[in-house]
Design a protein around this motif. Structure first.
Motif, mmCIF file in Angstrom:
data_model
loop_
_atom_site.group_PDB
_atom_site.id
_atom_site.type_symbol
_atom_site.label_atom_id
_atom_site.label_comp_id
_atom_site.label_asym_id
_atom_site.label_seq_id
_atom_site.Cartn_x
_atom_site.Cartn_y
_atom_site.Cartn_z
ATOM 1 N N ILE A 23 0.843 -1.186 0.000
ATOM 2 C CA ILE A 23 0.000 0.000 0.000
ATOM 3 C C ILE A 23 0.881 1.240 0.000
ATOM 4 N N VAL A 24 0.579 2.174 -0.874
ATOM 5 C CA VAL A 24 1.279 3.464 -0.901
ATOM 6 C C VAL A 24 0.260 4.549 -0.596
ATOM 7 N N ARG A 25 0.496 5.277 0.494
ATOM 8 C CA ARG A 25 -0.387 6.369 0.906
ATOM 9 C C ARG A 25 0.199 7.678 0.399
ATOM 10 N N VAL A 26 -0.567 8.402 -0.384
ATOM 11 C CA VAL A 26 -0.102 9.637 -1.005
ATOM 12 C C VAL A 26 -0.801 10.802 -0.317
ATOM 13 N N HIS A 27 -0.016 11.719 0.232
ATOM 14 C CA HIS A 27 -0.575 12.810 1.015
ATOM 15 C C HIS A 27 -0.856 14.043 0.157
ATOM 16 N N ALA A 28 -1.489 15.018 0.776
ATOM 17 C CA ALA A 28 -1.882 16.247 0.088
ATOM 18 C C ALA A 28 -0.671 16.949 -0.528
ATOM 19 N N ASP A 29 -0.950 17.707 -1.603
ATOM 20 C CA ASP A 29 0.079 18.502 -2.288
ATOM 21 C C ASP A 29 1.230 17.637 -2.793
ATOM 22 N N ARG B 244 4.574 13.932 -0.039
ATOM 23 C CA ARG B 244 4.937 12.917 0.953
ATOM 24 C C ARG B 244 4.225 11.605 0.664
ATOM 25 N N LEU B 245 4.972 10.513 0.795
ATOM 26 C CA LEU B 245 4.448 9.161 0.652
ATOM 27 C C LEU B 245 4.680 8.382 1.932
ATOM 28 N N GLU B 246 3.762 7.467 2.226
ATOM 29 C CA GLU B 246 3.944 6.520 3.316
ATOM 30 C C GLU B 246 3.611 5.126 2.796
ATOM 31 N N PRO B 247 4.604 4.372 2.352
ATOM 32 C CA PRO B 247 4.332 3.021 1.864
ATOM 33 C C PRO B 247 4.362 1.990 3.000
ATOM 34 N N SER B 248 3.580 0.936 2.848
ATOM 35 C CA SER B 248 3.696 -0.289 3.631
ATOM 36 C C SER B 248 3.952 -1.395 2.625
ATOM 37 N N VAL B 249 5.179 -1.899 2.598
ATOM 38 C CA VAL B 249 5.601 -2.822 1.553
ATOM 39 C C VAL B 249 5.512 -4.254 2.055
ATOM 40 N N THR B 250 4.832 -5.091 1.306
ATOM 41 C CA THR B 250 4.715 -6.498 1.650
ATOM 42 C C THR B 250 6.073 -7.176 1.529
ATOM 43 N N PRO B 251 6.536 -7.870 2.586
ATOM 44 C CA PRO B 251 7.859 -8.519 2.505
ATOM 45 C C PRO B 251 7.913 -9.556 1.394
ATOM 46 N N ASP B 252 9.045 -9.604 0.695
ATOM 47 C CA ASP B 252 9.251 -10.573 -0.375
ATOM 48 C C ASP B 252 9.955 -11.792 0.214
ATOM 49 N N PRO B 253 9.387 -13.002 0.053
ATOM 50 C CA PRO B 253 10.001 -14.189 0.666
ATOM 51 C C PRO B 253 11.400 -14.487 0.156
ATOM 52 N N ALA B 254 11.722 -14.029 -1.058
ATOM 53 C CA ALA B 254 13.053 -14.291 -1.606
ATOM 54 C C ALA B 254 14.040 -13.179 -1.279
ATOM 55 N N GLY B 255 13.586 -12.148 -0.574
ATOM 56 C CA GLY B 255 14.484 -11.072 -0.183
ATOM 57 C C GLY B 255 14.810 -10.097 -1.290
ATOM 58 N N GLN B 256 14.065 -10.129 -2.384
ATOM 59 C CA GLN B 256 14.310 -9.196 -3.480
ATOM 60 C C GLN B 256 13.771 -7.811 -3.122
ATOM 61 N N GLN B 257 14.496 -6.790 -3.593
ATOM 62 C CA GLN B 257 13.969 -5.435 -3.430
ATOM 63 C C GLN B 257 12.697 -5.278 -4.247
ATOM 64 N N GLN B 258 11.724 -4.549 -3.713
ATOM 65 C CA GLN B 258 10.438 -4.445 -4.367
ATOM 66 C C GLN B 258 10.051 -3.040 -4.774
ATOM 67 N N LEU B 259 10.562 -2.035 -4.080
ATOM 68 C CA LEU B 259 10.091 -0.671 -4.321
ATOM 69 C C LEU B 259 11.243 0.311 -4.235
ATOM 70 N N ASP B 260 11.366 1.131 -5.264
ATOM 71 C CA ASP B 260 12.272 2.284 -5.240
ATOM 72 C C ASP B 260 11.424 3.544 -5.283
ATOM 73 N N ILE B 261 11.795 4.521 -4.468
ATOM 74 C CA ILE B 261 11.166 5.842 -4.525
ATOM 75 C C ILE B 261 12.256 6.847 -4.856
ATOM 76 N N HIS B 262 12.140 7.454 -6.020
ATOM 77 C CA HIS B 262 13.099 8.461 -6.451
ATOM 78 C C HIS B 262 12.516 9.846 -6.179
ATOM 79 N N THR B 263 13.328 10.701 -5.593
ATOM 80 C CA THR B 263 13.015 12.126 -5.500
ATOM 81 C C THR B 263 14.054 12.843 -6.366
#
Length: 566
Positions: A148-154, A181-200
């Motif tokens: 889940i990615v929560r996206v805030h105002a502005d 501003r973002l607030e993600p809750s990332v589901t753990p990957d059983p294989a330990g692979q990276q799942q999400l990149d956030i670029h600013t």
């Protein structure tokens, strides 16, 4: 002096380019976390074929030639057991995000289009979608792996890359946060692979499975705060360096891509001291427990404990703040303290109940702090359009723990007190509405209003003065320091044609020449900060034609009530 712990100096020295964002973890683990997660890897076992692997990882067996070309395999029929194949992310099948919740002005521009349209609940957002949120908006999107990615105002966000993997619940996503501003809750990957990149514009945060926040500010800084798990942080290309942030720590990357030393986040506010309820129909007034070292406080009110469906959010410079009112119901209140760097601290949550309806009537008579003669007093208040019954109480103290009088009135909001001794009294009232199942639903009581019963009759001059004043229609309601009010009066509940539209500095209003009849009144509160409430539900005001003396003064009974013309 702050009590927050600092990372060891030796650990800090290991990452000079990034002010050592990694500490208390081996450097090898940090490298493993950040290295080569752009592609998937597969170790070949006996019986593997490119045809089967393409079906498994790319959802399309016909893609096996592309897989062979990417790995420079000369003989596709012979795969060497133990060798490692790379599955490039460019070959991984596309996925999409889905809108789980939206509030306020959230606009989406689909890939290849400049025009935007409002984001709708449950809408599918393909890779490349750009999202822009207004100042009072909030959006929750679910990625294909359940994150889940929560996206805030502005906020200004692009879903740059959304790719799914063959394993159920596995995906790879890249988000570009230009502002907000973002607030993600990332589901753990059983294989330990990276799942999400956030670029600013000046930093990147990469995660496997965690809960954290990433924010950009007006100075171009990127602020990352980790509340669960670990987040890998990289500065800009010129600054270089990469490291892990553990839960409870945060980091700031400036507009040049250079990161300051990590800091421990502020402690969570005392959850036991968070407010638990509100009864005001105009505003949510919150008094939060202070946190040492805080320069501001971040508040969210949501329908769910995961804070996916946020209905109100605000940042305030101190622990007391007002938010626009919400509908009656049960909510979850989440609070964080913000430190001097601008990083949000650890969060505290509490269940929060709003019960503000049906609204309480307005006081009509006796007027606030009136002096009356007894021995009984007629208590009168306005009716409320959504109510059919009223509860009126009389007491000698503001707690009303042992009321002298507790009456229920159907239809009109009025009651005659029993015989009273001289002294000061407080009274209050609440509205009740009938529910579909036949039960009565009582709203909150109005804040008490007082009057004094005199031991003897006043002089004739004082009586004439009171009678003259009582000829006017006077309304009052509980006042708050610094607050103003807008009052509107009309003949019908729709308020299409206004007879009165006034802004008042005091919590009282009077009109000396209203013809007899029924009127509708509604109020809007204007807080000292300038925040305006919505208009209240209509109050029903009944004006009678008083019986007058030969001198033209209204004749009143001993309790100050105007005598009605027969």
């Amino acid at each position: 002096m702050s009590t927050r712990t600092r990372p060891p100096r030796k650990a800090l020295a290991a990452w000079p380019a990034l002010a050592a964002l990694t500490w208390a973890l081996p450097q090898a683990l940090a490298a493993q976390t950040l290295a080569g997660a752009q592609d998937l890897t597969h170790q070949v076992v006996r019986g593997d074929t490119l045809h089967a692997l393409a079906a498994r990882y790319l959802d399309d067996a016909a893609q096996w030639p592309a897989l062979a070309q990417a790995n420079r395999i000369a003989n596709p029929r012979r795969l060497q057991p133990g060798s490692v194949l790379h599955i490039p992310r460019t070959l991984q099948p596309w996925a999409s995000a889905r809108v789980q919740y939206v509030r306020g002005d959230a606009q989406a521009a689909l890939p290849g289009k400049e025009s935007t349209s409002p984001v709708a609940a449950d809408a599918e957002l393909p890779e490349g979608t750009r999202l822009q949120l207004g100042p009072d908006a909030y959006l929750s999107i679910r990625l294909s792996d359940g994150s889940i990615v929560r996206v805030h105002a502005d906020s200004d966000l692009q879903l740059q890359r959304l790719r799914k993997r063959a394993r159920p619940g596995s995906a790879r996503s890249v988000l570009e946060l230009q502002r907000g501003r973002l607030e993600p809750s990332v589901t753990p990957d059983p294989a330990g692979q990276q799942q999400l990149d956030i670029h600013t514009p000046h930093a990147t945060a990469s995660v496997r499975g965690t809960r954290f926040s990433v924010q950009t500010d007006a100075a171009g800084r990127t602020l990352t705060a980790v509340s669960e798990g670990m987040v890998a942080v990289r500065g800009g290309e010129r600054a270089g360096g990469e490291a892990l942030l553990q839960h409870g720590w945060g980091a700031v990357v400036d507009a040049s891509g250079r990161a300051a030393a990590p800091v421990a986040l502020l402690a969570a506010p005392d959850a036991r001291a968070l407010p638990s309820h509100a009864h005001d129909a105009d505003f949510l007034r919150l008094k939060l427990p202070p946190v040492q070292g805080a320069r501001a406080y971040q508040v969210q009110l949501a329908r769910d404990p995961e804070l996916t469906e946020v209905v109100r959010a605000a940042t305030a410079p101190g622990p007391e703040l007002s938010l626009p009112a919400v509908a009656d119901g049960n909510y979850h209140l989440a609070v964080r303290a913000i430190d001097t760097h601008g990083l949000p601290g650890q969060g505290a949550q509490a269940e929060f109940t709003v019960k503000a309806h049906p609204i309480a009537p307005l006081y009509q008579s006796p007027q606030r702090d009136a002096h009356l003669t007894g021995p009984t007093v007629q208590l009168q208040c306005t009716r409320v359009a959504e109510a059919a019954r009223y509860r009126i109480q009389l007491a000698t103290n503001a707690d009303f723990d042992a009321p002298l009088f507790d009456a229920t009135s159907d239809g009109d909001c009025q009651a005659l007190t029993p015989t009273l001794a001289p002294g000061r009294y407080l009274w209050r009232m609440a509205s009740l509405r009938a529910l579909d199942d036949g039960r009565w639903d009582q709203g909150p009581y109005a804040e008490p209003q007082g009057f004094t019963l005199l031991p003897e009759a006043p002089s004739a001059d004082a009586l004439r003065s009171r009678q003259s004043a009582d000829a006017a229609t006077v309304l009052s309601w509980p006042a708050r320091p610094g607050q103003r009010y807008r009052l509107q009066l009309a003949r019908e509940a729709g308020f299409a044609t206004l007879l009165v539209d006034e802004t008042l500095e005091q919590a009282t209003w009077s009109a000396a020449a209203l013809p007899a009849g029924h009127y509708f009144v509604r109020l809007r509160s204007i807080d000292a900060s300038g925040l305006e409430s919505a208009f209240s539900a209509p109050h029903v005001l009944s004006v009678i034609a008083p019986l007058r003396s030969s001198a033209g003064q209204a004749i009143t009974s001993g309790d100050g009530t105007a005598v009605q013309r027969p």
